[in-house]
Design an enzyme around this catalytic site. Structure first.
Site, PDB file in Angstrom:
ATOM      1  CG  ASP A 102       5.021 -32.017   6.002  1.00 17.32           C
ATOM      2  OD1 ASP A 102       4.791 -33.090   5.095  1.00 17.32           O
ATOM      3  OD2 ASP A 102       6.133 -31.681   6.548  1.00 17.32           O
ATOM      4  CG  ASP A 127       8.254 -37.313   8.033  1.00 15.91           C
ATOM      5  OD1 ASP A 127       9.431 -36.416   8.345  1.00 15.91           O
ATOM      6  OD2 ASP A 127       7.599 -36.592   7.013  1.00 15.91           O
ATOM      7  CB  THR A 156      10.228 -33.086  15.021  1.00 16.25           C
ATOM      8  OG1 THR A 156       9.686 -33.800  16.586  1.00 16.25           O
ATOM      9  CG2 THR A 156       8.910 -32.557  14.540  1.00 16.25           C
ATOM     10  CG  ASP A 157      15.741 -32.662  14.698  1.00 18.06           C
ATOM     11  OD1 ASP A 157      16.531 -34.311  14.219  1.00 18.06           O
ATOM     12  OD2 ASP A 157      15.548 -31.770  13.968  1.00 18.06           O
TER      13      ASP A 157
HETATM   14  N1  AG3 Z   1      10.770 -33.841   9.974  1.00 11.56           N
HETATM   15  C1  AG3 Z   1      12.098 -33.694   9.711  1.00 11.56           C
HETATM   16  C2  AG3 Z   1      12.259 -32.584  10.629  1.00 11.56           C
HETATM   17  C3  AG3 Z   1      14.161 -31.799  10.367  1.00 11.56           C
HETATM   18  C4  AG3 Z   1      13.743 -30.948  11.100  1.00 11.56           C
HETATM   19  N2  AG3 Z   1      15.699 -30.511  11.300  1.00 11.56           N
HETATM   20  C5  AG3 Z   1      16.404 -29.721  10.644  1.00 11.56           C
HETATM   21  N3  AG3 Z   1      15.612 -28.434  11.104  1.00 11.56           N
HETATM   22  N4  AG3 Z   1      17.391 -29.597  10.639  1.00 11.56           N
HETATM   23  C6  AG3 Z   1       9.708 -32.644   9.264  1.00 11.56           C
HETATM   24  C7  AG3 Z   1       8.737 -33.172   8.632  1.00 11.56           C
HETATM   25  C8  AG3 Z   1       8.220 -32.699   7.137  1.00 11.56           C
HETATM   26  N5  AG3 Z   1       7.401 -33.794   6.548  1.00 11.56           N
END
Ligand code: AG3
Length: 279
Positions: free
Chosen positions: A85, A154, A156-157
């Site tokens: 993003d 950075d 995702t889970d």
């Molecule tokens: N990165 C982290 C996503 C975490 C999702 N977890 C949640 N919704 N609890 C996202 C990318 C942002 N630059």
């Protein structure tokens, strides 16, 4: 009205009103949706999990970037793994002497964020100090000969495509891409609902680095309370930096923030007991 129903954690659902669907697509890699919500502005979700919202992304990204950059004090090269993003990239661009390499697996995320949520990247993708590589982050760190002062994961889970970014192998490869004194920061989920992820990362990073810890920030669109950033470095001094030193660096960097302050930086490392007991 349509409801976005995030069933990311068992037994809890985050329901967000979908005022308007802006974009929806199932790419080869992930299921992506951008919609409008009255509290959060535009929201981007991947595989049904909120990733970024226009209104609260500053908290997530400021803490991801300014904590390691100002703790380190001499960052000239930063690597972002994921972060399509552009939010982490935008925060890094505020530091005028940092060159950034960003590696994301999915070009669609980059393009859609630029188009539909332009404030998140804020022009970072057009900045000549940013080198965007569309590639698998795991493969990239395994194969590159380059090194960085800070690596920001950075991701995702740890379910589905993001899972590989939490493995011992990946952390080992990242370590070999660190310059001396370098720091790795990870997105480590919300401890209250992702306890085992916290412990697993702690053990994996702990076997590789001298100083491993977490720091916290509450991201309103991530359900379950405060979220944890993983912190890993071999330099024991970075975490001991004083508030006055941070304040000096913050002034020198001449950056504008809305969440980060040197005091918040240091306070974020204070872990409540129930979180300490998870480790
Ligand atoms: N990165 C982290 C996503 C975490 C999702 N977890 C949640 N919704 N609890 C996202 C990318 C942002 N630059």
């Amino acid at each position: 009205m349509e409801l976005f129903d995030e069933g990311l954690h068992s037994g809890v659902n985050l329901a967000l009103n979908v005022e308007k669907v802006i974009y929806r697509e199932k790419t080869d890699l992930q299921d992506l949706m951008i919609f409008e919500n009255s509290q959060f502005g535009r929201v981007m979700s991947l595989d049904g999990a909120v990733q970024t919202t226009e209104k609260d992304e500053f908290i997530y990204h400021e803490m991801f970037v300014h904590v390691p950059v100002l703790a380190h004090g001499k960052v000239s090269r930063a690597l972002i793994i994921g972060g399509g993003d552009g939010g982490a990239a935008r925060q890094l661009m505020k530091h005028k002497n940092i060159a950034v390499t960003m590696v994301d697996i999915d070009r669609t995320v980059v393009e859609l964020s630029k188009k539909y949520m332009p404030s998140v990247s804020g022009g970072a993708f057009d900045n000549p100090r940013l080198d965007l590589v569309i590639a698998d982050g795991c493969k990239f760190v395994r194969e590159t000969d380059e090194k960085w002062d800070v690596i920001i994961i950075d991701s995702t889970d740890p379910h589905g495509p993001g899972e590989v970014l939490y493995t011992q192998e990946f952390y080992t490869d990242c370590k070999s891409c660190l310059l001396s004194g370098g720091i790795i920061i990870t997105q480590n989920g919300v401890p209250f609902v992702q306890e085992s992820e916290l412990k697993t990362s702690y053990d994996r990073l702990g076997s590789l680095f001298k100083d491993v810890s977490f720091y916290l920030a509450a991201i309103p669109s991530y359900v379950g309370g405060v979220m944890a950033y993983g912190w890993a470095t071999d330099d024991m001094d970075h975490r001991k930096v004083s508030v006055s030193k941070l304040a000096e660096r913050y002034m020198e960097a001449d950056i504008v923030t809305d969440y980060y302050t040197p005091e918040v930086h240091l306070a974020a490392f204070a872990l409540p007991l129930h979180i300490q007991k998870m480790l």
